[in-house]
Design a protein around this motif. Sequence first.
Motif, short mmCIF file in Angstrom:
data_model
loop_
_atom_site.label_atom_id
_atom_site.label_comp_id
_atom_site.label_asym_id
_atom_site.label_seq_id
_atom_site.Cartn_x
_atom_site.Cartn_y
_atom_site.Cartn_z
N ILE A 192 0.83 -1.21 0.00
CA ILE A 192 0.00 0.00 0.00
C ILE A 192 0.86 1.26 0.00
N PRO A 193 1.91 1.35 -0.84
CA PRO A 193 2.79 2.52 -0.79
C PRO A 193 2.11 3.82 -1.19
N PHE A 194 1.01 3.74 -1.92
CA PHE A 194 0.27 4.92 -2.34
C PHE A 194 -1.06 5.06 -1.60
N GLY A 195 -1.18 4.37 -0.46
CA GLY A 195 -2.43 4.38 0.25
C GLY A 195 -3.38 3.33 -0.31
N HIS A 196 -4.63 3.46 0.06
CA HIS A 196 -5.65 2.49 -0.36
C HIS A 196 -7.01 3.14 -0.23
N GLY A 197 -7.94 2.70 -1.03
CA GLY A 197 -9.28 3.22 -0.92
C GLY A 197 -9.51 4.47 -1.74
N PRO A 198 -10.51 5.26 -1.37
CA PRO A 198 -10.90 6.41 -2.21
C PRO A 198 -9.84 7.50 -2.31
N HIS A 199 -8.89 7.51 -1.38
CA HIS A 199 -7.88 8.56 -1.40
C HIS A 199 -6.50 8.05 -1.86
N ARG A 200 -6.48 6.87 -2.45
CA ARG A 200 -5.21 6.38 -3.00
C ARG A 200 -4.70 7.34 -4.07
N CYS A 201 -3.38 7.50 -4.16
CA CYS A 201 -2.79 8.42 -5.13
C CYS A 201 -3.28 8.09 -6.53
N VAL A 202 -3.88 9.09 -7.19
CA VAL A 202 -4.49 8.85 -8.49
C VAL A 202 -3.46 8.65 -9.59
N ALA A 203 -2.23 9.14 -9.38
CA ALA A 203 -1.19 9.03 -10.41
C ALA A 203 -0.15 7.97 -10.05
N ALA A 204 -0.52 7.00 -9.21
CA ALA A 204 0.45 6.01 -8.73
C ALA A 204 1.14 5.28 -9.87
N GLU A 205 0.37 4.77 -10.81
CA GLU A 205 0.96 3.98 -11.89
C GLU A 205 1.84 4.86 -12.79
N LEU A 206 1.38 6.07 -13.09
CA LEU A 206 2.18 6.97 -13.93
C LEU A 206 3.49 7.33 -13.24
N ALA A 207 3.42 7.62 -11.95
CA ALA A 207 4.64 7.99 -11.21
C ALA A 207 5.61 6.82 -11.13
N THR A 208 5.09 5.61 -10.90
CA THR A 208 5.95 4.44 -10.81
C THR A 208 6.67 4.18 -12.13
N GLN A 209 5.94 4.28 -13.24
CA GLN A 209 6.56 4.07 -14.54
C GLN A 209 7.58 5.16 -14.85
N LEU A 210 7.29 6.40 -14.48
CA LEU A 210 8.24 7.49 -14.72
C LEU A 210 9.53 7.25 -13.95
N VAL A 211 9.42 6.86 -12.68
CA VAL A 211 10.63 6.59 -11.89
C VAL A 211 11.42 5.44 -12.50
N ALA A 212 10.74 4.40 -12.95
CA ALA A 212 11.44 3.29 -13.60
C ALA A 212 12.17 3.77 -14.85
N ASP A 213 11.53 4.62 -15.64
CA ASP A 213 12.18 5.15 -16.85
C ASP A 213 13.37 6.03 -16.49
N MET A 214 13.26 6.80 -15.42
CA MET A 214 14.38 7.64 -14.98
C MET A 214 15.54 6.77 -14.50
N LEU A 215 15.22 5.73 -13.74
CA LEU A 215 16.27 4.83 -13.27
C LEU A 215 16.96 4.16 -14.45
N GLU A 216 16.20 3.72 -15.43
CA GLU A 216 16.78 3.09 -16.61
C GLU A 216 17.69 4.06 -17.35
N SER A 217 17.30 5.32 -17.42
CA SER A 217 18.15 6.32 -18.07
C SER A 217 19.43 6.55 -17.29
N ILE A 218 19.33 6.53 -15.97
CA ILE A 218 20.53 6.69 -15.14
C ILE A 218 21.46 5.50 -15.31
N ARG A 219 20.90 4.30 -15.34
CA ARG A 219 21.74 3.11 -15.54
C ARG A 219 22.44 3.15 -16.89
#
Length: 378
Positions: free
Chosen positions: A318-345
């Motif tokens: 539950i890193p982004f919470g759970h229920g009605p107030h879960r972070c609405v951009a969780a998936e977008l943010a996770t993919q962006l961080v993965a893309d940034m990490l890949e660029s750094i590598r």
Amino acid sequence: MKGEVWPDFQRDPLGFLDRRLSDGDGIVQTGQNEYCLGDADHARSVLRNADGSYLEHSDFFHTRHGYFEPRSAQLKMRREARALLRAFLDARAPGALRDFIRDRLASTSQWPDAGNWLAYRYLSPVLLAPDRPQSLRRLFEQLVERSVLANARARQPRWRRMLLQFNTTLQLSRAIAARQREARTPPADILDIVAGAAEPGQRLDELAEVFLSFLFAIAGSVGFVLAWSVYLWGTHPRRDAPAEWIVQEALRLWPVAWQLGRRPVQAHEISGVRVDVSDEVVVCPYLVQRNQAHWSSPAEFRPERWADPQAWRNPAFIPFGHGPHRCVAAELATQLVADMLESIRGLGDATVAVRGDRPTIAAAMAPPPFTLTFRASG
């Protein structure tokens, strides 16, 4: 459970929680009237709040004036902000993120600050469209420097923090009022979205705080997740795991939002403990996500556990919470961080030199300071 155990928590929060994890506790007293919840099912139930046992609360829409309402304004902001972020990311040219990382990240960089600045500068057009006043852009840079970076607040004297808070409220309130007079359709940035979702008579200073939640989410939360991902990648003997797995495991082991407090509206029992309206129940993703009932070797960094594409459905994630107030951009943010990490590598062979062995504990949890160095080729 009602014994006086909280001084140990104040001295060493994570060490205290780690010791209680080994006892298998589902709930831990951490203050005079505070209980930290680590049972996954009960944690999700509290965050869903389907039976209304807790005051309605959003960690994102919480201001000095209380819970930001109405809910319709929240939903409008969430929906439009997600659409704006997706449109921004989709519009980037192939290789734009890689080029950005290569241009902005020095051969030797200091983290976690570098992660905050990379996240903020890459996404700053989402917060503030390029044609907006430079005075606001300078203000946002000050806010990142003095309020977002790990230990930033502790390094500032109180008078300077108060002055920045006053100046921020004043400038943002004026900017929001101007946006309300000259609304853009569709909204060009987050400031447009906050201004446009306001109800008649809504306080400008309250809207300013909601906007700051977006800024802190981008520069703080996204930046710290990136920093944790780089930290774990750089200190792990095997570095060939997919970037997405590393980010997911970073979110599990070291959730940036590690405490989510809720207030009961009536006395009831949760995880075997009686709580009432004078208590605070804190859902603790750090505890939940290291629960050995749901994870094998929960304290170990094992990115391969994310090889199963359904692993994110684990009820103890539950890193982004759970229920009605879960972070609405969780998936977008996770993919962006993965893309940034890949660029750094992709920048080449790197070494990570860590200074200290414990995270920085505040409202957000940041990794220990470390230096990332890329070796010169040839």
